[in-house]
Design a protein around this motif. Structure first.
Motif, PDB file in Angstrom:
ATOM      1  N   THR A  97      -1.134   5.494  26.183  1.00 61.41           N
ATOM      2  CA  THR A  97      -2.693   5.599  26.430  1.00 61.41           C
ATOM      3  C   THR A  97      -3.631   6.020  25.574  1.00 61.41           C
ATOM      4  O   THR A  97      -4.588   5.307  25.440  1.00 61.41           O
ATOM      5  N   GLN A  99      -0.338  -0.610  32.464  1.00 60.39           N
ATOM      6  CA  GLN A  99      -1.441  -1.658  32.287  1.00 60.39           C
ATOM      7  C   GLN A  99      -2.865  -0.989  32.590  1.00 60.39           C
ATOM      8  O   GLN A  99      -3.950  -1.320  32.258  1.00 60.39           O
ATOM      9  N   GLY A 100      -2.746  -0.181  33.837  1.00 60.02           N
ATOM     10  CA  GLY A 100      -4.062   0.572  34.287  1.00 60.02           C
ATOM     11  C   GLY A 100      -4.725   1.332  33.259  1.00 60.02           C
ATOM     12  O   GLY A 100      -5.738   1.501  32.823  1.00 60.02           O
ATOM     13  N   SER A 101      -3.711   2.030  32.381  1.00 56.93           N
ATOM     14  CA  SER A 101      -4.233   3.008  31.452  1.00 56.93           C
ATOM     15  C   SER A 101      -4.707   2.162  30.277  1.00 56.93           C
ATOM     16  O   SER A 101      -5.912   2.620  29.717  1.00 56.93           O
ATOM     17  N   GLN A 102      -4.225   1.028  30.175  1.00 53.27           N
ATOM     18  CA  GLN A 102      -4.537   0.244  28.894  1.00 53.27           C
ATOM     19  C   GLN A 102      -6.018  -0.341  29.318  1.00 53.27           C
ATOM     20  O   GLN A 102      -6.849  -0.169  28.310  1.00 53.27           O
ATOM     21  N   GLN A 103      -6.208  -0.753  30.466  1.00 53.71           N
ATOM     22  CA  GLN A 103      -7.076  -1.295  30.813  1.00 53.71           C
ATOM     23  C   GLN A 103      -8.491  -0.018  30.993  1.00 53.71           C
ATOM     24  O   GLN A 103      -9.740  -0.471  30.595  1.00 53.71           O
ATOM     25  N   LEU A 104      -8.056   1.058  31.543  1.00 57.30           N
ATOM     26  CA  LEU A 104      -9.047   1.978  31.563  1.00 57.30           C
ATOM     27  C   LEU A 104      -9.673   2.423  30.080  1.00 57.30           C
ATOM     28  O   LEU A 104     -10.771   2.887  30.054  1.00 57.30           O
ATOM     29  N   GLY A 142     -12.293  -4.391  31.433  1.00 55.75           N
ATOM     30  CA  GLY A 142     -11.443  -3.328  31.564  1.00 55.75           C
ATOM     31  C   GLY A 142     -11.705  -2.669  32.799  1.00 55.75           C
ATOM     32  O   GLY A 142     -10.628  -2.381  33.570  1.00 55.75           O
ATOM     33  N   ALA A 143     -12.834  -2.414  33.415  1.00 58.29           N
ATOM     34  CA  ALA A 143     -12.859  -1.948  34.758  1.00 58.29           C
ATOM     35  C   ALA A 143     -12.267  -2.802  35.912  1.00 58.29           C
ATOM     36  O   ALA A 143     -11.651  -2.196  36.952  1.00 58.29           O
ATOM     37  N   VAL A 178      -8.559  -2.196  35.465  1.00 60.21           N
ATOM     38  CA  VAL A 178      -7.956  -1.200  36.039  1.00 60.21           C
ATOM     39  C   VAL A 178      -8.067  -1.066  37.610  1.00 60.21           C
ATOM     40  O   VAL A 178      -6.760  -0.841  38.023  1.00 60.21           O
ATOM     41  N   VAL A 233      -4.380  -0.947  39.628  1.00 61.49           N
ATOM     42  CA  VAL A 233      -3.853  -0.034  40.508  1.00 61.49           C
ATOM     43  C   VAL A 233      -3.634  -0.585  41.891  1.00 61.49           C
ATOM     44  O   VAL A 233      -2.828  -0.204  42.699  1.00 61.49           O
ATOM     45  N   GLY A 271      -5.473  -8.312  35.840  1.00 59.02           N
ATOM     46  CA  GLY A 271      -4.693  -6.770  35.799  1.00 59.02           C
ATOM     47  C   GLY A 271      -3.706  -6.900  36.992  1.00 59.02           C
ATOM     48  O   GLY A 271      -2.579  -6.426  36.891  1.00 59.02           O
TER      49      GLY A 271
END
Length: 436
Positions: A39, A164-169, A291-292, A295, A299, A349
């Motif tokens: 991350t 994936q979520g941390s990457q997109q965050l 990115g938002a 995420v 999720v 995502g």
């Protein structure tokens, strides 16, 4: 530091018990370390990408030059991905990740020094891009191979969703922050941030116990030597190509990423500066919109263990992504472009988490690195062509038309997927047996 290559690999940890499903993988110590390190590393990558785009434009003023810099990194990444997959199946994914992060920290540190001392030139970006591409090719298959070695199969969707979520965050926070930082203090400090992030990821991997394989003997008891790397690669190709679902996934991934890579990486900075009248901060904001959405999509995906009719759902979402990409080039304002990118991020995502988890659970551990590397080749194989075409169009052609054609490619490829049976081929094991 010891790598313990010859020790027996630790089994994937089980995560049975209470607690939110999405957060359950974080109960596994090794996964927490990998998750935290990667991350931070991906957050640094966002600084790197925005800084690289602006540095190239500052040195040359050419979209074609930016496309060619990205292309030079993409070519060795493509060439060596199969090797990276074979090494991940033969050696320890944890060690490949560790050494790759150390090398990337050194490489980006050198680039930061050149920029801060005013010695950066375009040819240096080409050389470092090529080296970076080789290292990436060894790193990415190892990441895909290590996750199923750290958590059990039931926990793969939330584990992938967290990654994936941390990457997109990071994609949400990083580009906007990087754009502001670069606007204030130029590109050098942004490269410093990326170098430090790679170092942190390497330190986290030092403490990971899992993700290692027992050392293979030089020969078996009957004197037979293990297969060569080339034979290992051929075996992986044969396994993947004999599976219609995997074969179709690789081809569709190639079409989708050809359509998205160049327009978003090269066309979007041009759109931000010239069509929408912004600068590096606007470019960062637009990337953060994607990115938002991603995420939120990741999720949501991590909270759903199985998607009904997975193949059909993936193709329908892909059609929506194509429509959004086509409309992006005609966006009349930053707000509209942000909304389109956010919607595309949600879809991307969501399907990324479930497609990766489905593939990891379907593939035997001894083949997983090679199969995942083939899917990555589908992702990156046409990237050099996409970068080059997008750079050329940005310099001499109508940018809105480029986005329109790219969106049409995604829609047509999705419809071809329906026609070839991907909707039924991409199914969970239980669903396949029921359909049979």
């Amino acid at each position: 530091m010891t790598t313990v290559e010859g020790t027996q690999p630790a089994p994937a940890a089980t995560t049975a018990g209470g607690g939110p499903g999405l957060l359950r993988p974080l109960r596994v110590r090794d996964f927490r370390l990998v998750f935290t390190g990667e991350t931070i590393s991906v957050l640094g990558d966002q600084f790197h990408f925005v800084a690289l785009a602006w540095l190239t434009l500052q040195l040359t003023g050419s979209g074609l030059a930016l496309g060619s810099v990205l292309m030079v990194a993409a070519i060795p990444r493509l060439i060596f991905l199969l090797l990276g997959g074979a090494l991940s199946d033969r050696w320890s994914p944890r060690n490949l990740m560790l050494y790759s992060n150390v090398l990337r920290a050194v490489l980006v540190g050198i680039l930061a020094f050149l920029v801060l001392t005013g010695r950066a030139e375009l040819w240096q970006l080409y050389v470092m891009g090529a080296i970076f591409g080789v290292i990436d090719a060894l790193f990415y298959p190892a990441v895909s191979a290590i996750v199923p070695m750290l958590v059990d199969e039931a926990t793969l969707p939330p584990a992938n969703a967290l990654l994936q979520g941390s990457q997109q965050l990071a994609g949400l926070i990083g580009p906007a922050t990087a754009g502001v930082v670069i606007a204030l203090v130029q590109t050098g400090p942004a490269f410093v941030v990326d170098a430090v992030s790679f170092a942190v990821a390497a330190i986290a991997l030092v403490f990971v116990v899992g993700g290692r394989r027992a050392a293979k003997p030089a020969s078996s008891e009957d004197g037979e030597k293990p297969p060569s790397i080339l034979a290992t690669i051929r075996a992986g190709l044969g396994y993947a190509w004999s599976d219609p679902a995997v074969r179709s996934l690789v081809l569709l991934t190639a079409a989708f990423n050809f359509a998205f890579t160049g327009p978003l990486s090269v066309g979007l900075p041009f759109l931000a500066e010239h069509t929408l009248g912004g600068g590096s901060a606007t470019f960062g904001i637009l990337l953060s919109g994607f990115g938002a959405g991603a995420v939120l999509g990741a999720v949501t995906a991590g909270s759903i263990r199985r998607v009904p009719r997975l193949g059909t759902s993936v193709l329908l979402i892909a059609i929506g992504l194509g429509v959004g990409l086509g409309l992006l080039g005609a966006a009349p304002s930053v707000i509209v472009a942000f909304g389109l990118l956010a919607a595309m991020g949600i879809g991307a995502g969501f399907i990324n988490v479930h497609v990766i988890s489905w593939l990891q659970g379907r593939t035997p551990e001894e083949m997983r690195g090679r199969v995942m590397s083939l899917v990555m080749i589908g992702s990156h194989g046409l990237a050099p062509v996409s970068y080059a075409l997008a750079g050329l169009i940005v310099d001499v052609g109508p940018v809105p038309l480029m986005f329109g054609v790219a969106g049409a490619i995604v829609v047509v490829a999705s419809l071809a997927g329906f026609a070839s049976g991907v909707g039924t081929q991409m199914a969970y094991a239980g669903d396949e047996e029921a359909a049979a």
